[in-house]
Structure formats: C-alpha cells, structure tokens
Design a protein around this motif. Structure first.
Motif, PDB file in Angstrom:
ATOM      1  N   LEU A 213       0.838  -1.199   0.000  1.00 40.24           N
ATOM      2  CA  LEU A 213       0.000   0.000   0.000  1.00 40.24           C
ATOM      3  C   LEU A 213       0.876   1.254   0.000  1.00 40.24           C
ATOM      4  O   LEU A 213       0.603   2.215  -0.737  1.00 40.24           O
ATOM      5  CB  LEU A 213      -0.912  -0.001   1.226  1.00 40.24           C
ATOM      6  N   LEU A 214       1.944   1.246   0.813  1.00 43.70           N
ATOM      7  CA  LEU A 214       2.856   2.386   0.851  1.00 43.70           C
ATOM      8  C   LEU A 214       3.542   2.568  -0.502  1.00 43.70           C
ATOM      9  O   LEU A 214       3.675   3.689  -1.005  1.00 43.70           O
ATOM     10  CB  LEU A 214       3.892   2.190   1.950  1.00 43.70           C
ATOM     11  N   PHE A 215       3.988   1.453  -1.103  1.00 44.27           N
ATOM     12  CA  PHE A 215       4.595   1.531  -2.435  1.00 44.27           C
ATOM     13  C   PHE A 215       3.607   2.089  -3.444  1.00 44.27           C
ATOM     14  O   PHE A 215       3.954   2.928  -4.287  1.00 44.27           O
ATOM     15  CB  PHE A 215       5.070   0.139  -2.889  1.00 44.27           C
ATOM     16  N   PHE A 216       2.371   1.637  -3.375  1.00 43.85           N
ATOM     17  CA  PHE A 216       1.330   2.074  -4.309  1.00 43.85           C
ATOM     18  C   PHE A 216       1.092   3.587  -4.184  1.00 43.85           C
ATOM     19  O   PHE A 216       1.050   4.302  -5.194  1.00 43.85           O
ATOM     20  CB  PHE A 216       0.040   1.309  -4.004  1.00 43.85           C
ATOM     21  N   LEU A 217       0.975   4.069  -2.950  1.00 42.75           N
ATOM     22  CA  LEU A 217       0.766   5.503  -2.729  1.00 42.75           C
ATOM     23  C   LEU A 217       2.006   6.305  -3.144  1.00 42.75           C
ATOM     24  O   LEU A 217       1.885   7.403  -3.706  1.00 42.75           O
ATOM     25  CB  LEU A 217       0.436   5.770  -1.264  1.00 42.75           C
ATOM     26  N   ALA A 218       3.196   5.742  -2.887  1.00 41.83           N
ATOM     27  CA  ALA A 218       4.431   6.413  -3.291  1.00 41.83           C
ATOM     28  C   ALA A 218       4.526   6.497  -4.809  1.00 41.83           C
ATOM     29  O   ALA A 218       5.020   7.496  -5.358  1.00 41.83           O
ATOM     30  CB  ALA A 218       5.637   5.669  -2.730  1.00 41.83           C
ATOM     31  N   SER A 219       4.035   5.476  -5.496  1.00 38.95           N
ATOM     32  CA  SER A 219       4.056   5.469  -6.959  1.00 38.95           C
ATOM     33  C   SER A 219       3.196   6.599  -7.514  1.00 38.95           C
ATOM     34  O   SER A 219       3.572   7.257  -8.488  1.00 38.95           O
ATOM     35  CB  SER A 219       3.556   4.120  -7.497  1.00 38.95           C
ATOM     36  N   ILE A 220       2.028   6.797  -6.907  1.00 38.45           N
ATOM     37  CA  ILE A 220       1.158   7.895  -7.338  1.00 38.45           C
ATOM     38  C   ILE A 220       1.824   9.232  -7.046  1.00 38.45           C
ATOM     39  O   ILE A 220       1.892  10.122  -7.900  1.00 38.45           O
ATOM     40  CB  ILE A 220      -0.210   7.809  -6.634  1.00 38.45           C
ATOM     41  N   ALA A 221       2.367   9.358  -5.815  1.00 45.14           N
ATOM     42  CA  ALA A 221       2.951  10.636  -5.395  1.00 45.14           C
ATOM     43  C   ALA A 221       4.185  10.996  -6.207  1.00 45.14           C
ATOM     44  O   ALA A 221       4.397  12.163  -6.548  1.00 45.14           O
ATOM     45  CB  ALA A 221       3.301  10.575  -3.905  1.00 45.14           C
ATOM     46  N   PHE A 315      15.076   2.112 -11.833  1.00 48.21           N
ATOM     47  CA  PHE A 315      15.151   1.688 -10.439  1.00 48.21           C
ATOM     48  C   PHE A 315      13.810   1.802  -9.735  1.00 48.21           C
ATOM     49  O   PHE A 315      13.539   1.035  -8.802  1.00 48.21           O
ATOM     50  CB  PHE A 315      16.215   2.494  -9.689  1.00 48.21           C
ATOM     51  N   PHE A 316      12.969   2.741 -10.150  1.00 47.69           N
ATOM     52  CA  PHE A 316      11.674   2.852  -9.485  1.00 47.69           C
ATOM     53  C   PHE A 316      10.587   2.083 -10.234  1.00 47.69           C
ATOM     54  O   PHE A 316       9.972   1.166  -9.695  1.00 47.69           O
ATOM     55  CB  PHE A 316      11.245   4.305  -9.307  1.00 47.69           C
ATOM     56  N   PHE A 317      10.341   2.428 -11.500  1.00 47.63           N
ATOM     57  CA  PHE A 317       9.214   1.843 -12.201  1.00 47.63           C
ATOM     58  C   PHE A 317       9.423   0.372 -12.550  1.00 47.63           C
ATOM     59  O   PHE A 317       8.525  -0.447 -12.354  1.00 47.63           O
ATOM     60  CB  PHE A 317       8.901   2.648 -13.466  1.00 47.63           C
ATOM     61  N   VAL A 318      10.593   0.030 -13.072  1.00 44.10           N
ATOM     62  CA  VAL A 318      10.836  -1.368 -13.431  1.00 44.10           C
ATOM     63  C   VAL A 318      10.908  -2.232 -12.184  1.00 44.10           C
ATOM     64  O   VAL A 318      10.339  -3.331 -12.142  1.00 44.10           O
ATOM     65  CB  VAL A 318      12.123  -1.497 -14.276  1.00 44.10           C
ATOM     66  N   THR A 319      11.583  -1.736 -11.145  1.00 46.57           N
ATOM     67  CA  THR A 319      11.618  -2.474  -9.875  1.00 46.57           C
ATOM     68  C   THR A 319      10.205  -2.628  -9.319  1.00 46.57           C
ATOM     69  O   THR A 319       9.841  -3.696  -8.811  1.00 46.57           O
ATOM     70  CB  THR A 319      12.500  -1.741  -8.844  1.00 46.57           C
ATOM     71  N   ILE A 322       8.423  -5.403 -11.060  1.00 40.63           N
ATOM     72  CA  ILE A 322       8.898  -6.711 -10.589  1.00 40.63           C
ATOM     73  C   ILE A 322       8.317  -7.018  -9.210  1.00 40.63           C
ATOM     74  O   ILE A 322       7.856  -8.138  -8.938  1.00 40.63           O
ATOM     75  CB  ILE A 322      10.439  -6.736 -10.541  1.00 40.63           C
ATOM     76  N   TYR A 323       8.319  -6.043  -8.328  1.00 44.03           N
ATOM     77  CA  TYR A 323       7.776  -6.190  -6.979  1.00 44.03           C
ATOM     78  C   TYR A 323       6.289  -6.540  -7.042  1.00 44.03           C
ATOM     79  O   TYR A 323       5.813  -7.449  -6.341  1.00 44.03           O
ATOM     80  CB  TYR A 323       7.999  -4.893  -6.211  1.00 44.03           C
ATOM     81  N   THR A 324       5.558  -5.849  -7.895  1.00 44.79           N
ATOM     82  CA  THR A 324       4.128  -6.115  -8.072  1.00 44.79           C
ATOM     83  C   THR A 324       3.900  -7.522  -8.588  1.00 44.79           C
ATOM     84  O   THR A 324       3.019  -8.244  -8.120  1.00 44.79           O
ATOM     85  CB  THR A 324       3.517  -5.090  -9.044  1.00 44.79           C
ATOM     86  N   GLY A 338      -1.936  -3.702 -14.600  1.00 41.29           N
ATOM     87  CA  GLY A 338      -2.881  -2.724 -15.126  1.00 41.29           C
ATOM     88  C   GLY A 338      -3.328  -1.746 -14.054  1.00 41.29           C
ATOM     89  O   GLY A 338      -3.501  -0.556 -14.322  1.00 41.29           O
ATOM     90  N   PHE A 339      -3.488  -2.232 -12.844  1.00 45.62           N
ATOM     91  CA  PHE A 339      -3.909  -1.395 -11.716  1.00 45.62           C
ATOM     92  C   PHE A 339      -2.856  -0.336 -11.407  1.00 45.62           C
ATOM     93  O   PHE A 339      -3.160   0.840 -11.198  1.00 45.62           O
ATOM     94  CB  PHE A 339      -4.138  -2.309 -10.503  1.00 45.62           C
ATOM     95  N   VAL A 340      -1.575  -0.748 -11.386  1.00 44.51           N
ATOM     96  CA  VAL A 340      -0.490   0.185 -11.101  1.00 44.51           C
ATOM     97  C   VAL A 340      -0.351   1.210 -12.218  1.00 44.51           C
ATOM     98  O   VAL A 340      -0.145   2.405 -11.972  1.00 44.51           O
ATOM     99  CB  VAL A 340       0.840  -0.581 -10.900  1.00 44.51           C
ATOM    100  N   THR A 341      -0.478   0.772 -13.465  1.00 49.83           N
ATOM    101  CA  THR A 341      -0.377   1.685 -14.608  1.00 49.83           C
ATOM    102  C   THR A 341      -1.483   2.734 -14.560  1.00 49.83           C
ATOM    103  O   THR A 341      -1.244   3.926 -14.799  1.00 49.83           O
ATOM    104  CB  THR A 341      -0.458   0.913 -15.935  1.00 49.83           C
ATOM    105  N   LEU A 342      -2.693   2.295 -14.240  1.00 47.90           N
ATOM    106  CA  LEU A 342      -3.819   3.222 -14.128  1.00 47.90           C
ATOM    107  C   LEU A 342      -3.561   4.255 -13.026  1.00 47.90           C
ATOM    108  O   LEU A 342      -3.827   5.447 -13.207  1.00 47.90           O
ATOM    109  CB  LEU A 342      -5.096   2.443 -13.810  1.00 47.90           C
TER     110      LEU A 342
END
Length: 400
Positions: A213-221, A315-319, A322-324, A338-342
C-alpha cells in the motif's frame, strides 16, 4: 521465434516509440512558441491528454482487442487515423483548435502501448528472454527521434510543426505495416465483460499488504514531480539557451538502456527497498541539478540531470513492476500491472499535469521563468516521498 518475426516485432517497437518521441519531448516548447497566446498552464493541460488516454486505454484494449478484433488490425487502424490527426496538429495555430485534436490522438495512441506488447508476447515462447531484446528497439526509436530534432535544429528555427509531420509519416508507415504483423486474434472472444478485470481492480486486494500500500501511494505521489520533467524540461532547456535540447534529452533514454542491462545485478544485491529508494533519490538529485545548472559553468549539471533518467525510471518503475509481479501471484499478475499503470500514468501524472502548469506560470518573469524556484518544488515533493517511504516501507511478501 523465427528471425523474420523478430525483425517485424523490433521494427514495430521502433516505430511505436519513434512516433511518440518525435513530438512528445518538444510538446511544451511547441505549445509556448507555435500556438498563439499560450501560457505554462496550457502546457500542463496539453500533457494531461496522456493521463486521460491512460485512463481510457484499458477499456479499448480490454473490451475490443481482447474480445472482438485482432490486435494487429486495431493497431493498424489506430495508427492510420493517428497519422491524419498528427498532421492536423502540425497546422494548428491556437490552443483551442489544437487541444481537441491532440486529446483525440492520445485517447487512440495510449492503447497502442498495450497492443504492441500483446502482439509481441503472443509470438514468444519465453518472454523473459525475448521481450527485452524486442522492447529495446522502442527506446532506440525514441532516441533517434530526439537526435533528429536536434540535428535538424527545429527547436532553434521555431519549426516544431515539422515534428508532428514527421510523427504522422511514421504513424502512416506503422499503420500499413501493422497489417503484415503476425495474427493476434482475441483470446476472450465471447466471454463476459468485467469492468473490474479491465481496470485491474481485481488486484486491489494487494493493498491489504501495508508495505505494498505504501509503495502504491508512493508510486502515485512520485508521478507528480515526474509531470514537471515531462512538461517543462524541453522549454526550460531551450529558454536557458541549450543547443539541440531534444537531442541532449535523448541521453536520458540512452542511460535507460544502460541501466536496464545492469539492473539484475543491482536487484540481486540491493533488494526491493534500496532499489526503489535509489530511484526516488535520483529524482531529488535530478531536480536539484536542474535548479542549480546553467549553460555556462554548470552545464554538466544539466547533462547529469538528464542522464539520471535511467536511474529514475528503471530503479523505481521497473523495480516496482517486478515487486508487483512477485506479490500478485499467477491469478492477478495482469490485473496488478494494469492497476499500477492506471494509478501512476492515470491518477498520479494527472495530478502532476494539473498542478505543474499553474506553478510554472506563477514563476514567470519579464524575460522567461525563475527556473531555480520552479525545480526546487518537484525536488521537495520527491524528497518528502522518499523520506516517508524509507521510514515506513518493509519488504515483506505476506498479503494480510
């Protein structure tokens, strides 16, 4: 995979990203210089079309390509229509006439990013070995587009309308070429349409994992400061007097290829948290270098800031991808991506595109912009995201 098919797919990827790179990098400069009476706010609105396209894209691919029409046919049709729209964009002189055409184009183009991947994956016996070799030609296409713009001096000559014409010709070629690609019929023909599946919402249960969840929110931010880079790097470099700015920006894609090659080595030694952290740290450094760089004694800062794109992205998006993939499990791998891309290219960058334009406009001066102050803002946002991430993220696989 047959050699002939490999060549076809590589050429497809080359054209797909050549088309995008041919006009997208210099879009901000085009809006400010070629369209009458525009401001930095309009630049943000123009780039916003990418996020709108990213939000709509899953419906086009998920409903049409997966259930009704072969992917290569849709790809060809979209790029033929896209060629006409890009050519129309080249002749626009006002933002009011330019924006609707660009919006329609991006709503059509963004789904093709998934279509070319789908076509490529369907021809591979082992995507983990074959895909990176095919996909790298897309990055090469983007690089060559930038180098051509710089070499032809279209930025300095104020002839950026030619970037859209170049992209239109390439789109026409890919549109026709697509019909010769290997047949990729729909896999879910006749199946029930699920909005949750199309948007990847089946993967929302992964958010029960607090670290994810933290990674997901960090990805948006983190996509909020990314919007500053996409929107205003080219106008910034041109305004401060860098020659062939688009060509110099292609160094970012060169570094992306280089770091992609060494990523497995870093990943095995550093792990998820350190990789993601280094990626975000690179974002902070990039914007600080832009804030203090110039075309004189600190020219090197601008170049290093551009080259850091490889670390920022890989380092951020490709990692993160992989993490997802690791946490999702077999059932939800596609939905999770698809969820992360959206969330990132849709929601995160949408926020960034909305706020970056007015912020840059507020720092307008009599001779240009106070870029030092502008770049410190995305640097601060990225630093805040980094600190929160390092403080609370733990790499754990449990999902409850």
């Amino acid at each position: 995979m047959k050699s002939a098919v490999r060549v076809q797919l590589s050429f497809m990827m080359f054209l797909e990203f050549f088309i995008w790179g041919a006009w997208f990098v210099t879009l901000g400069t085009f809006v400010l210089k070629n369209l009458q009476g525009t401001t930095a706010t309009e630049v943000g609105v123009a780039f916003l079309t990418q996020s709108i396209g990213a939000i709509i894209a899953p419906f086009i691919v998920g409903i049409i390509a997966d259930r009704f029409i072969s992917a290569q046919v849709i790809l060809g049709a979209i790029h033929l229509v896209g060629a006409a729209l890009l050519w129309m964009c080249s002749g626009m002189t006002t933002f009011g006439s330019f924006y609707p055409v660009l919006l329609w184009y991006m709503v059509l183009y963004m789904p093709t990013l998934a279509l070319v991947n789908s076509i490529a994956f369907r021809q591979m016996n082992d995507p983990s070995k074959d895909f990176s070799f095919i996909r790298v030609f897309g990055t090469i296409g983007w690089i060559i587009a930038g180098l051509l713009i710089g070499w032809l001096n279209w930025e300095r000559n104020n002839t950026l309308d030619l970037t859209f014409k170049m992209a239109a010709i390439a789109s026409l070629v890919l549109g026709l070429f697509s019909f010769t690609l290997p047949k990729t019929p729909p896999l879910k023909k006749g199946s029930k349409i699920s909005v949750k599946e199309i948007l990847g919402l089946d993967a929302i249960r992964m958010l029960k994992n607090r670290s994810y969840l933290l990674f997901f929110l960090a990805s948006i931010a983190i996509c909020i400061p990314l919007a500053f880079y996409y929107n205003f790097t080219n106008p910034f470099l041109n305004e401060i007097g860098m020659n062939a700015a688009a060509g110099k920006q292609a160094l970012g894609q060169v570094s992306e290829v280089a770091f992609m090659v060494v990523m497995p080595l870093f990943f095995s030694r550093l792990g998820v948290k350190k990789m993601l952290g280094l990626g975000m740290l690179a974002w902070v450094l990039r914007y600080l270098l832009f804030a203090y760089g110039n075309v004189d004694s600190n020219y090197w800062m601008l170049i290093v800031g551009i080259v850091l794109h490889g670390v920022c992205y890989d380092f951020f998006f490709v990692t993160g991808q992989i993490y997802t993939d690791k946490l999702a499990g077999e059932e939800f791998k596609s939905s999770a991506q698809g969820f992360v891309t959206l969330a990132t290219y849709g929601v995160g960058m949408l926020i960034g595109f909305l706020i970056s334009g007015p912020i840059v406009e507020s720092y307008k001066t009599g001779t240009g912009h106070d870029w030092h102050a502008v770049w410190l803002i995305p640097a601060s946002i990225a630093a805040a995201v980094l600190l929160l991430f390092l403080a609370f993220f733990k790499d754990q696989k449990q999902t409850t």
